[in-house]
Scaffold this motif. Structure first.
Motif, short mmCIF file in Angstrom:
data_model
loop_
_atom_site.label_atom_id
_atom_site.label_comp_id
_atom_site.label_asym_id
_atom_site.label_seq_id
_atom_site.Cartn_x
_atom_site.Cartn_y
_atom_site.Cartn_z
N SER B 36 31.89 1.52 46.62
CA SER B 36 32.27 2.33 45.47
C SER B 36 31.11 3.17 44.98
O SER B 36 29.96 2.98 45.37
CB SER B 36 32.77 1.44 44.33
OG SER B 36 31.70 1.04 43.51
N TRP B 253 23.39 -7.16 36.02
CA TRP B 253 22.12 -6.42 36.06
C TRP B 253 22.30 -4.99 35.57
O TRP B 253 21.41 -4.43 34.92
CB TRP B 253 21.55 -6.43 37.48
CG TRP B 253 22.28 -5.46 38.37
CD1 TRP B 253 23.39 -5.72 39.10
CD2 TRP B 253 21.98 -4.08 38.56
NE1 TRP B 253 23.80 -4.58 39.73
CE2 TRP B 253 22.96 -3.57 39.44
CE3 TRP B 253 20.98 -3.24 38.10
CZ2 TRP B 253 22.97 -2.24 39.84
CZ3 TRP B 253 20.99 -1.90 38.50
CH2 TRP B 253 21.97 -1.41 39.37
N GLU B 277 21.37 4.18 38.47
CA GLU B 277 22.20 3.75 37.35
C GLU B 277 21.85 4.55 36.09
O GLU B 277 22.73 5.01 35.36
CB GLU B 277 21.96 2.25 37.13
CG GLU B 277 22.96 1.56 36.25
CD GLU B 277 24.34 1.44 36.87
OE1 GLU B 277 24.46 1.53 38.11
OE2 GLU B 277 25.30 1.30 36.09
N LEU C 227 36.78 -1.73 44.55
CA LEU C 227 36.51 -0.77 43.47
C LEU C 227 35.14 -1.02 42.85
O LEU C 227 34.54 -0.13 42.28
CB LEU C 227 37.58 -0.86 42.38
CG LEU C 227 38.98 -0.38 42.76
CD1 LEU C 227 39.91 -0.56 41.58
CD2 LEU C 227 38.95 1.06 43.19
N SER C 228 34.66 -2.26 42.92
CA SER C 228 33.32 -2.51 42.40
C SER C 228 32.35 -2.64 43.56
O SER C 228 32.54 -3.45 44.45
CB SER C 228 33.30 -3.76 41.54
OG SER C 228 34.06 -4.78 42.13
N SER C 232 26.59 -0.62 42.02
CA SER C 232 27.04 0.14 40.86
C SER C 232 28.53 -0.06 40.68
O SER C 232 29.28 -0.12 41.64
CB SER C 232 26.75 1.62 41.05
OG SER C 232 27.55 2.14 42.09
N VAL C 233 28.94 -0.21 39.44
CA VAL C 233 30.35 -0.47 39.16
C VAL C 233 30.83 0.51 38.10
O VAL C 233 30.21 0.64 37.05
CB VAL C 233 30.55 -1.91 38.64
CG1 VAL C 233 32.00 -2.16 38.34
CG2 VAL C 233 30.03 -2.91 39.64
N ASP C 234 31.92 1.21 38.38
CA ASP C 234 32.56 2.03 37.35
C ASP C 234 33.63 1.17 36.69
O ASP C 234 34.72 1.01 37.22
CB ASP C 234 33.20 3.29 37.97
CG ASP C 234 32.14 4.26 38.45
OD1 ASP C 234 31.00 4.19 37.93
OD2 ASP C 234 32.43 5.07 39.33
N TRP C 235 33.29 0.63 35.52
CA TRP C 235 34.18 -0.36 34.90
C TRP C 235 35.54 0.22 34.56
O TRP C 235 36.54 -0.48 34.59
CB TRP C 235 33.53 -0.97 33.66
CG TRP C 235 32.35 -1.82 34.01
CD1 TRP C 235 31.04 -1.56 33.73
CD2 TRP C 235 32.35 -3.05 34.72
NE1 TRP C 235 30.24 -2.56 34.22
CE2 TRP C 235 31.01 -3.48 34.84
CE3 TRP C 235 33.36 -3.84 35.29
CZ2 TRP C 235 30.66 -4.66 35.48
CZ3 TRP C 235 32.98 -5.01 35.93
CH2 TRP C 235 31.65 -5.41 36.02
N VAL C 238 37.70 -0.10 37.57
CA VAL C 238 38.05 -1.49 37.84
C VAL C 238 39.15 -1.96 36.90
O VAL C 238 40.13 -2.59 37.32
CB VAL C 238 36.80 -2.38 37.71
CG1 VAL C 238 37.17 -3.85 37.83
CG2 VAL C 238 35.77 -2.01 38.76
#
Lengths: 330, 419, 271
Positions: B36, B253, B277, C227-228, C232-235, C238
């Motif tokens: 992602s 994190w 980030e 999706l995560s 890096s995660v685009d909440w 998600v």
């Protein structure tokens, strides 16, 4: 002339046969394989199926690990908390909806909805909600609860939830007295506070299903039974407590067993919500199996832990089965 | 009867499930944990470069998400053990590559590819050494991350009269932390729902306190974890834990990085994936945030890499080798790393394409001593890595340096490299 | 009477708010854009609703939704039907040793799936269904049998034996009795097992990904998990994805909900 009993028996067996065969392979065959792995030297990605010497060393090593001891404690505590909360809540909801009221279907679907969501995502949402700085604790301030507490001379309410490493109601002293070996436990035997929010989240997710089980059962209790109880002069509360809930016992038992399998195998929710937790306060055997097998590549250790999980479930299943055997004889 | 309506769907899906196995056209399967955001976009540039060069091949991107490959690994391991490997998969260099894949004989040597492409001159000898066993290289490295960077919120520190120069000593950091604490600001950002995040702060403090030579000695058995220098490092790490944000155990994190950007806490000792980030959150480097080597670790580069293997008995070896060749290409590496927020593994990339932080990182990589990370699996076997995570989980709560050091020493011996 | 109603409504309403809280967090954060999702503002409504999260999640999930449907429908139906037959035998046609067999079946509920992945994959390869939808359906059916059998057995225990006897006296055989008499009474139990199996199989991740390595044929949960990313995660994506992936299951609940209230045994028969 064929004995009809004999025929019935064999027809019954015939119906069961495919299930029994598949279970023999997929459950007992595979578990046997796992049990064998747990006795070998296989602790890297390279397969090593030579038997360990002494044979049970993987198990003795594992039981001596503080982390695994914490896992056993956590499973026990979590199972009790979770099953108690989920059965109580689910039964309560079912009784509330066990009557003619407007919007019944809506409430039923609304309480069931959490069960539709994937654990891995609800875990994240619950982690946010139980964040001590930005989550649910804010409501203690907004709703004025903390103001009331402070004016009463008490400290404001701000639990650490999953971040709290404390273990309360420790029974180590008692254990040490009861059994000399008890003093060698390397962990606190008590209730890890951090498990409470996890039990709440799991209850939120599963209590709708429990409600559905009970609604199915309540639908089977005829109007005559209720009417008879009412004629006897029992009020609403008494009727449920002394007539209907006892009649739902088979449903309660299957529900408890289904919840037990959820609690013994719980993984995604904990993994997403708190991981192993502070000082392993929320670690569970399924995470242990996962990490040992796939992160540390210690296949024998992961397999041994899964065998212990199975044996633990026997401790509950066997009394249940003895109970059913008995009830058949009477 | 409603079931009948679904029957066609079932049959269709069932056929689909099998057709890919018998398809005659050329294909290749690559397995990663980049699924992602910027990582996936970066990966796609590499895969697109391959698709343009080899349009006749059907490239299957079998990515499985999960921090550091947590969900991906069981799948990959089960497939490898089941004799059904993807053609190429992602892994870190060093012990992870050797223990998981080289020792059990799952990967093929890439010596011919390295020689044909002249890579022995284009990657640093130290790096090639980290992916080789007995002179045979087994990995093509796509990118380099630096793990030992201390990030800080520039406006927040300026507000409290603090200006960071080119380096920061441990005592200076503690001094700042103390004065921030009086202003009710936690100095150290942390988000350790995944224990590895505090592990990064530990290994940064470890290498910063004992220096690269002794750090390397830990992994070859010449230095013990109960060495006084290591004990001092554990004490230092414990002192940093006192200045963390209180909700660290409830944050991941990246949420801690967000706290840094928002000015809730001042410093973050974390690898430079934080950089991507922070940029993604709309912050500007050298304005909103700054960076410096983690105290004491100037001159050391704690290296986290991502590379790709060639499966031994790969179903499609020619196609897989072509993909690895593409990954080693200079322009492909530049394009990939600009998106990923890391630097090229090749030494001849065009530095003018990269921003100030990445240029700083390139300079550091060129001059510093590169050492392997233990938290990301490069320095020690997986069993020790797991044991270290478990010991850290206990230490963060119990704060018993002696027990921590003794556990690590015992686990190092069990893993076969300790004294 | 109206006071009692009032209290009832109050309790239900309060419970509803508690149950909706996490869903509220999920949905409002799904409607934010990637840069404005943050813990600090997790309770606040988005400044301006953005569909970005939902469109991105839909684009990544929709190709796999069909795979999930094709897997979950036959698996949930088959395991429920097998469970009903087994439960019928275990409750109404007991024979010497049937309890032991029931115990052996039930035990399957408790095996930790992580531990059996390797033999499972080997076995599916051996019978030549590895990597296929039928292989995945088979796996889900087998591991679903124990729970469906348990639910049906304990449900059928409540059916008076007299009904079965009456049917057999009329000359109906074992199967015929099941078909004509027992099955029509089983709607509440089917509603429960179908919900349970549909949800479990729909939300399963581990089997989906180990048994079917080809991403084009995988169920939706794998796409949801993807999706995560690792770093890096685009909440917002998600959260939106979780809502999308839950919709088919929610529809099943609404559809099956009305069956819960149907009586197991119409009072008239018993009287």
């Amino acid at each position: 002339m064929v004995n009809p009993h004999w025929l019935a028996r064999n027809k019954g067996l015939l119906i069961l046969l495919p299930s029994l065969l598949l279970t023999a392979i997929f459950v007992y065959g595979f578990i046997g394989t796992s049990f064998f792995f747990s006795l070998t030297n296989w602790r890297t990605l390279a397969v090593d199926l030579s038997l360990r010497n002494p044979l049970w060393e993987t198990y003795t090593d594992m039981l001596a690990m503080p982390r695994f001891q914490a896992d056993l404690r956590n499973t026990l505590v979590f199972t009790v908390l979770f099953i108690g909360l989920a059965v109580g809540t689910g039964l309560g909801l079912a009784i509330l909806l066990d009557r003619q009221i407007a919007g019944k279907g809506f409430f039923r679907s609304a309480f069931l909805f959490p069960y539709a969501l994937s654990f891995i995502v609800t875990g994240v949402v619950w982690r946010w909600i139980f964040n001590p700085e930005t989550g649910i604790n804010l409501f203690f301030d907004i709703l004025g609860i903390n103001r009331v507490l402070e004016s009463a001379g008490m400290s404001p309410l701000s639990p650490g939830w999953t971040t709290d490493p404390e273990v309360v109601l420790s029974v180590n002293q008692v254990l040490a007295h009861a059994w000399p070996g008890g003093a060698t436990f390397q962990i606190e035997w008590g209730i890890p506070v951090a498990l409470i929010p996890i039990a709440i989240a799991a209850t939120w997710q599963l209590s709708g299903f429990v409600m559905a089980m009970y609604l199915g059962g309540l639908g089977g209790i005829s109007k005559q039974v209720r009417d008879a109880a009412r004629i006897d002069g029992a009020g609403e509360f008494r009727m449920y407590r002394s007539v209907i809930i006892p009649m739902l016992t088979p449903i309660t038992i299957s529900t408890a067993i289904i919840l037990l399998h959820v609690s013994l195998k719980i993984f995604d929710l904990v993994f997403a919500m708190s991981g192993v937790g502070p000082g392993f306060a929320t670690d569970v055997p399924a995470i242990f199996v996962f990490e040992m097998m796939f992160k540390a590549a210690r296949y024998n250790l992961g397999a041994a832990a899964s065998i212990v999980m199975l044996v633990a479930s026997c401790l509950v299943i066997v009394p249940y089965l003895v109970h059913t055997f008995r009830s058949r004889e009477t | 009867m409603r079931i009948l309506k679904f029957l066609p769907i079932l049959l269709l899906a069932a056929c689909q499930g099998t057709s890919n196995q018998t398809g005659a056209e050329k294909q290749i399967e690559v397995f990663t944990w980049w699924t992602s955001g910027s990582e996936a976009t970066a990966l796609e540039t590499v895969l697109d470069a391959y698709r343009v060069a080899y349009p006749e091949v059907d490239l299957i991107n079998a990515s499985v998400a999960g921090g550091g490959g947590s969900a991906a690994r069981p799948i990959l391991q089960t497939r490898l053990l089941g004799g059904n490997p993807p053609d190429s998969w992602q892994t870190h260099h060093g012990a992870e590559l050797m223990e998981y894949y080289v020792n059990p004989d799952y990967v093929a040597s890439l010596r011919d590819l390295y020689e044909a492409e002249g890579w022995y001159d284009l990657f640093s000898p130290a790096l090639i050494d980290m992916v080789s066993r007995d002179g045979e290289p087994y990995l093509v490295i796509l990118n380099l991350h630096r793990s030992n960077t201390l990030w800080y919120n520039k406006p927040l520190l300026a507000e409290h009269g603090v200006v960071i120069e080119d380096s920061l000593s441990f005592e200076e950091l503690l001094g700042i932390a103390e004065s921030l604490q009086r202003a009710n600001i936690p100095a150290m950002c942390m988000g350790d729902t995944g224990i590895w995040a505090t592990g990064i702060m530990f290994e940064n403090t470890l290498v910063g306190t004992i220096g690269p030579e002794r750090y390397l000695g830990l992994w070859n058995g010449t230095v013990s974890f109960t060495d006084p220098a290591v004990m001092a490092a554990i004490e230092n790490y414990g002192r940093l834990l006192d200045y963390q944000n209180t909700d660290h155990a409830a944050l991941s994190w990246d949420q801690a990085a967000e706290k840094l950007g928002d000015g809730y806490c001042a410093f973050y000792s974390m690898g430079d994936w934080v950089y991507g980030e922070l940029i993604q959150n709309g912050l500007e480097e050298n304005v909103d945030f700054g960076w410096v080597a983690h105290p004491g670790s100037e001159g050391t580069f704690l290296l986290v890499t991502d590379g790709f293997t060639l499966a031994k008995n790969a179903p499609n070896p020619t196609e897989a080798t072509d993909l690895l060749r593409t990954m080693g290409d200079r322009v492909v590496q530049e394009d990939f790393n600009l998106l990923k927020g890391s630097i090229c593994a090749r030494t001849d990339c065009d530095r003018s394409r990269f921003g100030p932080y990445l240029q700083w990182s390139m300079d550091r990589y060129a001059e510093d001593v590169a050492v392997p990370t233990v938290i990301h699996g490069s320095a020690a076997p997986p069993a020790f890595q797991q044991a270290l995570n478990d010991a850290l989980t206990n230490f963060v709560v119990q704060r018993d340096p002696q027990a921590f050091a003794e556990t690590l020493a015992r686990e190092a011996r069990a893993a076969g490299f300790g004294q | 009477m109206s006071l009692k109603r009032g209290i009832l409504w109050f309790i239900l309403g309060f419970a509803l708010i508690l149950y909706a809280l996490p869903v509220y967090v999920m949905i409002i954060n799904g409607f934010k854009d990637a840069s404005s999702v943050s813990l600090a503002t997790m309770w606040q409504l988005p400044g301006r609703a953005s569909l970005g999260g939902f469109t991105e999640a839909w684009a990544m999930l929709s190709p796999n939704l069909r795979n999930s449907l094709a897997m979950v429908i036959p698996a949930a139906l088959l395991s429920s039907i097998i469970g009903a037959l087994n439960g019928y035998v275990f409750s109404k046609w007991r024979f010497r040793g049937s309890e032991v067999l029931f115990a052996l079946l039930l035990f399957g509920l408790f095996i930790p799936y992580q531990a059996i992945l390797l033999p499972l994959v080997r076995f599916l390869q051996w019978i030549n269904v590895y990597g296929t939808l039928p292989g995945l359906v088979l796996t889900h059916v087998v591991y679903g049998i124990s729970v469906t059998t348990l639910i049906f057995r304990n449900f059928y225990v409540n059916i008076p034996g007299s009904i079965i006897e009456a049917a057999t006296v009329d000359g109906a055989g074992m199967i015929e009795t099941f078909w004509r008499v027992v099955l029509p009474l089983s709607l509440p139990a089917f509603a429960v097992t179908l919900i349970f199996q549909f949800t479990n199989i729909w939300n399963d991740f581990l089997f989906g990904i180990t048994v079917v390595p080809n991403p084009k044929a995988q169920p939706v949960t794998i796409a949801l998990n993807n999706l995560s990313g690792s770093f890096s995660v685009d909440w917002n994506v998600v959260m939106a994805g979780a809502v999308i992936a839950a919709l088919p299951t929610a529809l099943v609940y609404i559809g099956l909900g009305k069956f819960f209230v149907r009586g197991l045994v119409a009072g008239a028969i018993k009287a």
